[in-house]
Design a protein around this motif. Structure first.
Motif, PDB file in Angstrom:
ATOM      1  N   THR A 132      -0.635  -9.308   1.249  1.00 57.70           N
ATOM      2  CA  THR A 132       0.434  -9.183   2.215  1.00 57.70           C
ATOM      3  C   THR A 132       1.752  -9.550   1.561  1.00 57.70           C
ATOM      4  OG1 THR A 132       0.063 -11.445   2.941  1.00 57.70           O
ATOM      5  CG2 THR A 132      -1.051  -9.720   4.173  1.00 57.70           C
ATOM      6  N   GLU A 173       3.924 -10.243   6.008  1.00 58.53           N
ATOM      7  CA  GLU A 173       4.002  -8.896   6.543  1.00 58.53           C
ATOM      8  C   GLU A 173       2.846  -8.097   5.969  1.00 58.53           C
ATOM      9  OE1 GLU A 173       7.847  -7.489   5.387  1.00 58.53           O
ATOM     10  OE2 GLU A 173       8.899  -8.601   6.961  1.00 58.53           O
ATOM     11  N   GLU A 219       2.416  -2.108   4.337  1.00 60.62           N
ATOM     12  CA  GLU A 219       2.643  -0.871   5.071  1.00 60.62           C
ATOM     13  C   GLU A 219       2.224   0.376   4.292  1.00 60.62           C
ATOM     14  OE1 GLU A 219       3.360  -0.547   8.194  1.00 60.62           O
ATOM     15  OE2 GLU A 219       3.466  -2.727   8.437  1.00 60.62           O
ATOM     16  N   ASN A 220       2.094   0.257   2.959  1.00 60.62           N
ATOM     17  CA  ASN A 220       1.687   1.415   2.154  1.00 60.62           C
ATOM     18  C   ASN A 220       0.173   1.591   2.112  1.00 60.62           C
ATOM     19  OD1 ASN A 220       1.320  -0.925   0.663  1.00 60.62           O
ATOM     20  ND2 ASN A 220       1.753   0.054  -1.301  1.00 60.62           N
ATOM     21  N   LYS A 237      -4.429   2.763   7.264  1.00 59.45           N
ATOM     22  CA  LYS A 237      -4.477   1.988   8.504  1.00 59.45           C
ATOM     23  C   LYS A 237      -5.473   2.600   9.477  1.00 59.45           C
ATOM     24  CE  LYS A 237       0.534   1.174   8.169  1.00 59.45           C
ATOM     25  NZ  LYS A 237       0.764   2.184   7.118  1.00 59.45           N
ATOM     26  N   THR A 253      -4.173  -3.278  14.448  1.00 60.03           N
ATOM     27  CA  THR A 253      -4.010  -2.412  13.283  1.00 60.03           C
ATOM     28  C   THR A 253      -4.683  -3.055  12.084  1.00 60.03           C
ATOM     29  OG1 THR A 253      -1.909  -1.558  14.114  1.00 60.03           O
ATOM     30  CG2 THR A 253      -2.386  -1.220  11.776  1.00 60.03           C
ATOM     31  N   TYR A 294      -5.667  -2.845   8.053  1.00 56.95           N
ATOM     32  CA  TYR A 294      -5.139  -2.278   6.813  1.00 56.95           C
ATOM     33  C   TYR A 294      -6.230  -2.291   5.746  1.00 56.95           C
ATOM     34  CZ  TYR A 294      -0.697  -3.099   9.183  1.00 56.95           C
ATOM     35  OH  TYR A 294       0.327  -3.086  10.099  1.00 56.95           O
TER      36      TYR A 294
END
Length: 251
Positions: A58, A154, A157-158, A161, A168, A170
């Motif tokens: 993260t 965080e 995001e790449n 998902k 959500t 990952y």
């Protein structure tokens, strides 16, 4: 037993990340020497990978913290999930743990993880206690990390998902190249590192390349991370384990 110099264990990284990971690994290694007279290099490699994934899977939330570190004491290891549940309840994490998943992965051991986060000036913003749990199906091992640090992290995001019961999840695969301390990076190594395709870690007797698979998600203040440090367990299987953990919290 080989004593790994964790201060030289990693290649180039952002300075704060590099320092915090090396500091954590040095501390873990020293405590291993003090608490257990016999511990294998394989165990230390697993601890290295776990620490890298736990600290690196993260991103650190912007404007909140710039470095994180974590350590454990091996003499605090427990062998029943009820003992971990008791410790977790004492820390008021509000997490329910699974003794055995439907795919046959059973609880083997667990240990508290003590973490902290600091800012650019070295000011400690947060201290917390999380937990690392080991599950095995007699062939493979999966680690479950439970840490109350969602406010300073965080999600990647790449990563791929998937939404499970409103959460959500990952899915992230990372390739690590473990090399001897005198290893010199090739041009391809440098290019792959720059592109984020591989992470190079120093301290093994020979070159080893490992793919590690992580499935992680947030639930309130808690970050959950299921880690397979060999990528032998499929992403689908890890996602199903994540689904069972998410459902357990809803009960």
């Amino acid at each position: 037993m080989k004593n790994i110099d964790w201060e030289k264990a990693f290649g180039e990284r952002p300075e704060n990340f590099h320092d915090s990971v090396n500091s954590a690994l040095s501390e873990i290694s020293n405590r291993e020497e003090n608490n257990m007279s016999k511990i294998s290099l394989k165990k230390k490699v697993i601890i290295t990978a776990a620490a890298v994934m736990a600290l690196g899977a993260t991103a650190i939330a912007a404007g909140k913290a710039t470095s994180m570190s974590a350590h454990s004491y091996l003499n605090e290891e427990v062998k029943t999930v009820s003992e971990i549940q008791k410790r977790s309840d004492y820390e008021q994490l509000g997490v329910k743990y699974i003794d055995e998943f439907s795919n046959g992965f059973r609880f083997e051991s667990g240990i508290p993880v003590y973490g902290d986060a600091t800012d650019d000036n070295g000011y400690k913003l947060k201290e917390y206690t999380g937990f690392s749990l080991s599950y095995s199906d007699d062939e493979n091992e999966v680690q479950l990390y439970v840490e109350p640090n969602a406010d300073i992290n965080e999600m990647p995001e790449n990563a791929e998902k998937e939404v499970i019961n409103g959460k959500t999840v990952y899915i992230k695969d990372s390739v690590y190249k473990f090399v001897p301390s005198d290893y010199e990076k090739t041009e391809q190594d440098i290019a792959d590192e720059k592109a984020g395709k591989i992470y190079i870690s120093y301290g093994t007797d020979e070159v080893q390349i490992k793919t590690m698979r992580s499935v992680l998600w947030e639930d309130g203040a808690i970050v959950f991370d299921l880690l397979d440090n060999t990528a032998a367990v499929s992403a689908e299987e890890l996602i199903n384990m994540a689904s069972e953990m998410i459902e357990a919290q809803a009960d």
